[in-house]
Design a protein around this motif. Sequence first.
Motif, PDB file in Angstrom:
ATOM      1  N   ASN A   1     -30.382  -2.665 -71.792  1.00 12.84           N
ATOM      2  CA  ASN A   1     -29.783  -4.085 -71.290  1.00 12.84           C
ATOM      3  C   ASN A   1     -28.952  -3.796 -69.878  1.00 12.84           C
ATOM      4  OD1 ASN A   1     -30.293  -5.697 -73.686  1.00 12.84           O
ATOM      5  ND2 ASN A   1     -29.445  -3.851 -74.583  1.00 12.84           N
ATOM      6  N   ALA A   2     -28.859  -4.667 -68.981  1.00 16.20           N
ATOM      7  CA  ALA A   2     -28.160  -4.629 -67.658  1.00 16.20           C
ATOM      8  C   ALA A   2     -27.652  -5.948 -67.477  1.00 16.20           C
ATOM      9  CB  ALA A   2     -29.189  -3.795 -66.667  1.00 16.20           C
ATOM     10  N   ASN A   3     -26.729  -6.037 -66.356  1.00 13.17           N
ATOM     11  CA  ASN A   3     -26.440  -7.145 -65.908  1.00 13.17           C
ATOM     12  C   ASN A   3     -25.603  -7.019 -64.679  1.00 13.17           C
ATOM     13  OD1 ASN A   3     -24.306  -7.223 -68.385  1.00 13.17           O
ATOM     14  ND2 ASN A   3     -23.172  -7.565 -66.574  1.00 13.17           N
ATOM     15  N   PHE A   4     -25.886  -7.888 -63.488  1.00 11.57           N
ATOM     16  CA  PHE A   4     -25.388  -7.763 -62.281  1.00 11.57           C
ATOM     17  C   PHE A   4     -24.615  -8.845 -61.898  1.00 11.57           C
ATOM     18  CE2 PHE A   4     -25.663  -8.342 -57.861  1.00 11.57           C
ATOM     19  CZ  PHE A   4     -24.937  -7.314 -57.176  1.00 11.57           C
ATOM     20  N   ILE A   5     -23.666  -8.933 -61.357  1.00  8.83           N
ATOM     21  CA  ILE A   5     -22.829 -10.144 -60.960  1.00  8.83           C
ATOM     22  C   ILE A   5     -22.336 -10.070 -59.682  1.00  8.83           C
ATOM     23  CG2 ILE A   5     -20.604 -11.349 -61.287  1.00  8.83           C
ATOM     24  CD1 ILE A   5     -20.746 -10.457 -64.280  1.00  8.83           C
ATOM     25  N   TYR A   6     -22.370 -11.033 -58.894  1.00  6.52           N
ATOM     26  CA  TYR A   6     -22.006 -11.115 -57.464  1.00  6.52           C
ATOM     27  C   TYR A   6     -21.085 -12.564 -57.377  1.00  6.52           C
ATOM     28  CZ  TYR A   6     -21.480 -12.012 -52.430  1.00  6.52           C
ATOM     29  OH  TYR A   6     -20.940 -12.175 -51.335  1.00  6.52           O
ATOM     30  N   GLN A   7     -19.940 -12.439 -56.951  1.00  7.84           N
ATOM     31  CA  GLN A   7     -19.184 -13.550 -56.514  1.00  7.84           C
ATOM     32  C   GLN A   7     -18.429 -13.622 -55.415  1.00  7.84           C
ATOM     33  OE1 GLN A   7     -16.584 -13.843 -59.929  1.00  7.84           O
ATOM     34  NE2 GLN A   7     -18.014 -14.786 -61.502  1.00  7.84           N
ATOM     35  N   THR A   8     -18.237 -14.683 -54.737  1.00  7.50           N
ATOM     36  CA  THR A   8     -17.493 -14.791 -53.599  1.00  7.50           C
ATOM     37  C   THR A   8     -15.960 -14.718 -53.987  1.00  7.50           C
ATOM     38  OG1 THR A   8     -18.762 -16.686 -52.515  1.00  7.50           O
ATOM     39  CG2 THR A   8     -16.552 -16.661 -51.867  1.00  7.50           C
ATOM     40  N   GLY A   9     -15.241 -13.983 -53.173  1.00  3.57           N
ATOM     41  CA  GLY A   9     -13.828 -13.576 -53.584  1.00  3.57           C
ATOM     42  C   GLY A   9     -12.957 -14.784 -53.912  1.00  3.57           C
ATOM     43  N   GLN A  10     -11.956 -14.467 -54.619  1.00  4.64           N
ATOM     44  CA  GLN A  10     -10.964 -15.465 -54.859  1.00  4.64           C
ATOM     45  C   GLN A  10     -10.112 -15.891 -54.287  1.00  4.64           C
ATOM     46  OE1 GLN A  10      -9.019 -14.016 -58.775  1.00  4.64           O
ATOM     47  NE2 GLN A  10      -7.691 -15.626 -58.538  1.00  4.64           N
ATOM     48  N   PRO A  11      -9.859 -17.163 -53.952  1.00  5.28           N
ATOM     49  CA  PRO A  11      -8.875 -17.855 -52.903  1.00  5.28           C
ATOM     50  C   PRO A  11      -7.482 -17.268 -53.271  1.00  5.28           C
ATOM     51  CG  PRO A  11     -10.391 -19.572 -53.879  1.00  5.28           C
ATOM     52  CD  PRO A  11     -10.709 -18.455 -54.680  1.00  5.28           C
ATOM     53  N   THR A  12      -6.855 -16.797 -52.192  1.00  5.34           N
ATOM     54  CA  THR A  12      -5.416 -16.194 -52.328  1.00  5.34           C
ATOM     55  C   THR A  12      -4.461 -16.642 -51.102  1.00  5.34           C
ATOM     56  OG1 THR A  12      -4.304 -14.226 -52.828  1.00  5.34           O
ATOM     57  CG2 THR A  12      -6.130 -13.924 -51.218  1.00  5.34           C
ATOM     58  N   ASN A  13      -3.589 -16.069 -51.053  1.00  2.00           N
ATOM     59  CA  ASN A  13      -2.293 -16.476 -49.914  1.00  2.00           C
ATOM     60  C   ASN A  13      -2.062 -15.274 -49.066  1.00  2.00           C
ATOM     61  OD1 ASN A  13      -2.098 -19.254 -49.963  1.00  2.00           O
ATOM     62  ND2 ASN A  13      -1.198 -18.944 -51.986  1.00  2.00           N
ATOM     63  N   TYR A  14      -2.283 -15.064 -47.862  1.00  2.00           N
ATOM     64  CA  TYR A  14      -1.905 -14.019 -47.186  1.00  2.00           C
ATOM     65  C   TYR A  14      -0.502 -14.270 -46.317  1.00  2.00           C
ATOM     66  CZ  TYR A  14      -6.111 -11.361 -48.573  1.00  2.00           C
ATOM     67  OH  TYR A  14      -7.219 -10.846 -49.286  1.00  2.00           O
ATOM     68  N   PRO A  15       0.323 -13.465 -45.786  1.00  2.00           N
ATOM     69  CA  PRO A  15       1.356 -13.818 -44.885  1.00  2.00           C
ATOM     70  C   PRO A  15       0.908 -13.903 -43.561  1.00  2.00           C
ATOM     71  CG  PRO A  15       1.665 -11.411 -45.448  1.00  2.00           C
ATOM     72  CD  PRO A  15       0.399 -11.950 -46.681  1.00  2.00           C
ATOM     73  N   ILE A  16       1.246 -15.002 -42.754  1.00  2.44           N
ATOM     74  CA  ILE A  16       0.717 -15.192 -41.645  1.00  2.44           C
ATOM     75  C   ILE A  16       1.761 -14.862 -40.545  1.00  2.44           C
ATOM     76  CG2 ILE A  16      -0.665 -17.174 -42.336  1.00  2.44           C
ATOM     77  CD1 ILE A  16       1.414 -19.109 -41.388  1.00  2.44           C
ATOM     78  N   GLY A  17       3.077 -14.352 -40.931  1.00  2.00           N
ATOM     79  CA  GLY A  17       3.947 -13.992 -40.022  1.00  2.00           C
ATOM     80  C   GLY A  17       5.267 -13.534 -40.816  1.00  2.00           C
ATOM     81  N   GLN A  18       6.278 -13.053 -40.131  1.00  2.25           N
ATOM     82  CA  GLN A  18       7.488 -12.524 -40.583  1.00  2.25           C
ATOM     83  C   GLN A  18       8.695 -12.823 -39.754  1.00  2.25           C
ATOM     84  OE1 GLN A  18       6.188  -8.466 -40.863  1.00  2.25           O
ATOM     85  NE2 GLN A  18       7.476  -7.872 -39.430  1.00  2.25           N
ATOM     86  N   PHE A  19       9.865 -12.365 -40.451  1.00  6.61           N
ATOM     87  CA  PHE A  19      11.070 -12.835 -39.682  1.00  6.61           C
ATOM     88  C   PHE A  19      12.300 -11.821 -40.283  1.00  6.61           C
ATOM     89  CE2 PHE A  19      11.189 -16.027 -42.757  1.00  6.61           C
ATOM     90  CZ  PHE A  19      12.571 -16.099 -43.275  1.00  6.61           C
ATOM     91  N   GLU A  20      12.895 -11.634 -39.193  1.00  7.24           N
ATOM     92  CA  GLU A  20      14.224 -10.578 -40.022  1.00  7.24           C
ATOM     93  C   GLU A  20      15.458 -11.379 -40.239  1.00  7.24           C
ATOM     94  OE1 GLU A  20      14.165  -7.285 -39.955  1.00  7.24           O
ATOM     95  OE2 GLU A  20      12.042  -6.849 -39.182  1.00  7.24           O
ATOM     96  N   PHE A  21      16.022 -11.141 -41.356  1.00  8.08           N
ATOM     97  CA  PHE A  21      17.152 -11.660 -41.974  1.00  8.08           C
ATOM     98  C   PHE A  21      18.073 -10.803 -42.579  1.00  8.08           C
ATOM     99  CE2 PHE A  21      19.973 -13.854 -45.115  1.00  8.08           C
ATOM    100  CZ  PHE A  21      20.661 -14.771 -44.157  1.00  8.08           C
ATOM    101  N   GLU A  22      19.321 -10.350 -41.786  1.00  8.67           N
ATOM    102  CA  GLU A  22      20.192  -9.454 -42.068  1.00  8.67           C
ATOM    103  C   GLU A  22      19.584  -7.983 -42.523  1.00  8.67           C
ATOM    104  OE1 GLU A  22      22.447 -10.964 -45.528  1.00  8.67           O
ATOM    105  OE2 GLU A  22      23.536 -12.302 -44.153  1.00  8.67           O
ATOM    106  N   ASP A  23      18.563  -7.526 -41.666  1.00 15.07           N
ATOM    107  CA  ASP A  23      17.839  -6.267 -41.422  1.00 15.07           C
ATOM    108  C   ASP A  23      16.774  -6.211 -42.565  1.00 15.07           C
ATOM    109  OD1 ASP A  23      19.360  -5.239 -39.277  1.00 15.07           O
ATOM    110  OD2 ASP A  23      21.115  -4.755 -40.704  1.00 15.07           O
ATOM    111  N   VAL A  24      16.827  -7.602 -43.179  1.00 16.49           N
ATOM    112  CA  VAL A  24      15.539  -7.687 -44.296  1.00 16.49           C
ATOM    113  C   VAL A  24      14.283  -8.457 -43.380  1.00 16.49           C
ATOM    114  CG1 VAL A  24      14.877  -8.427 -46.371  1.00 16.49           C
ATOM    115  CG2 VAL A  24      17.048  -7.543 -46.268  1.00 16.49           C
TER     116      VAL A  24
END
Length: 791
Positions: free
Chosen positions: A682-705
């Motif tokens: 027996n065998a099975n093969f699966i292909y799926q489009t990647g799951q939706p997610t969120n990536y950061p689009i930028g960053q800022f500094e606040f008190e060295d963080v």
Amino acid sequence: MPRHYLALLLALFGHFFILQAQEKYTLSGTISEASSNEKLIGVTVAVSELKTGTTTNEYGFYSITLPEGEYQIVVSYLGFQEIVENITLDRDVKQDFNLVERAEALQEVVVTDNVEKLDIRKPQMSVTSLASNTIKEIPVVLGESDVIKSLLLLPGVTSAGEASSGFNVRGGAADQNLILLDEATVFNSSHLFGLFSVFNPDAIKDVKLFKGGIPARYGGRVSSVLDIFQKEGNSKEFKVNGGIGAVASRLLIEGPIQKDKTAFLAGGRASYAHLFLPLFDIDNKAYFYDLNTKINHKINENNNIFLSGYFGRDLFNISDRFVNVYGNGVGNLRWNHLFSDKLFSNLSLIYSDYYYGLELDFVGFEWNSGIQNFNVKYDLKHYLNNKLQMNYGINSIYYVFNPGKIVPNSPDSGIVEDQLTKKYANENAAYIDVEHEITDNLSVEYGLRVSQFSRLGQDEFFVYANDNPVEFNSFSQTYREAEPIDTIHSGRGGTLETFFNWEPRISMSYTFKENNSIKASYTRLAQYLHLISNTSSPTPLDVWTPSGPFVKPQLLDQFAAGYFRNIDEGAYSLEVETFYKTIQNRIDYIDGANLIANDAIEQIILNGEARAYGLELLLRKNEGRFNGWLAYTLSKSEQRTPGRSSSETGINMGEWYNTPYDKTHDLSIYGSFELNEKWSFNANFIYQTGQPTNYPIGQFEFEDVTIPYYGLRNKERLPDYHRLDISAILTPKRNKGRKIQSEWVFSLYNAYSRKNAASINFRENEDTGRNEAIRTSIFGIIPSVTYNFKF
């Protein structure tokens, strides 16, 4: 009028009156497996002379009414020897049949509603059934047979990722699936946070998934119905079967209490991988166990009673300082009664419970939450004639919701005992469903479900200014929790709000060229329960809440159409379906929503809407040494929550965004090849489009963080997902003639060790100071061995 026209007209009228005057009689009975008396679901009873027939219901009963005469009756069911019997109908006849399993049908393939020719004519669509033997053959992680993982190989069914609990149907959320085990609701279908499902395939007789065209007898969820029936138990002889795997073992015992009259079934599973952890100086534990039970008793020819139950628990323990226990418990007492050879009834008293417990020793408290329901339902099936059947019934469900209770686990913990406000509700419904064969080519199933839901009073209920528990800050353009202006202490005597919904259903099928049909359906469904979760996959900590003054019921409208064909007398079959559905009042969460131990859920949610549409294709090979299917789905799943007024931004600026379970492309290929009596593969093969997610689009500094910030919701996607699983089944030659039958199952999950991303996180590299993406994967290649036996 010419004389020959008059003669022809008189002949036609005479033939009509002869047919009307001809006596009709009913052939009815039950169909069972000969070796065990197990009732069989969906067996075809065909009448060769009239090219008509029927199928057995969920309890193995059939009924067909025919004109007086002699007929050849053909009884057939995949994996069993066909029965052909001549029957004279000059009176009502009660005829039971016992089917004998084919000796060569050891490797059974999927049984679906479209395998038999007669099913091409049925208006029911968007339904798939799985045989327990198929489930056992499909390669899965760690070698444990799994109902839910098997469903993921079908079109329109996906999950939120590896080791995720629940499943998603046609772009719907996991909480929008009604999961029934012997008619009892199962609120969490997963063991070990999604690695396994709670269903023991050894104890299961029938698995049926409704994705659309859902009959009126079902309600309460807006995406799908997964209807699972346990075996009844062998009333002829004692049987034992089980298996020993890499991480878990199972055992099932069944047999007669009183031969041919009373039978029992008891099955259990348990994992034991945690027993080996101390060898590696690991104090953590993670294991599960469950128990399936059933007793059935035949009182007489017209009455049967069944008592079935399931109990399961999971435990996750980190050095005894963090202990998590959760699981389901269900029970059902059923009475089948045959009023006549045309009227079948079933009365059920059902109890369902989901419990979640958490102990945090380092904090000093225990946490308990859950949901219970008590359900009374009465269903009747009326076989009016062989072209018209009616299903009708009523049911009433009483709910108790426990959002959470905190109890100190030691006198000096400093924690004060607290019970979040319990909620109560009552859901009532009545339905009628008609199966109508209008012509030889056109069949229709139409029905109506009427549902009523009452949110009952509770000990404390918050009141808000302008009945608005969520405020919008026009300056910051954000939503925030509103402060209650009063608290009502009504107790359980009153009613906070009542909802009433009409839920029409219609499906139709038009058959042409004998083996081809086109089908269409419309379904309206109402869902009054909501799972409060901000994850794409349900977790044991998620809390169910009822509809009420601030949380409206979800309402679905789904349209579906499809083309179905049996090829080469059913050796192959093709199903193509398209669907479009909309959902009103899909809840969404404001940014920064706190869902844990929240006694005022209404302060963090808004009512939005959702939609999904797509195309599904399923091509199957049903006969021969090589069997299998190819399933492909092209779909889109979105939701949005616009502002409640023109001054509000809504969620995600009021724009449509991908749901966490949106998968554009979903391809599954499954194959089973019987090389000889000893080896099968027996065998099975699966292909799926990647799951939706969120990536950061930028960053800022606040008190060295460094603080990242994100754009619109679910704008990005994880990398595409794909894997190959293979297995080999070895059946020893010495099985022949032996009382003990056995087999070895060797499997490879993720055979080429694809590192599929469960998540991608971003961090700053300590050496270079540059941002970098870190992919987290759950499984690589996993080999496993399972030993199965029966005697």
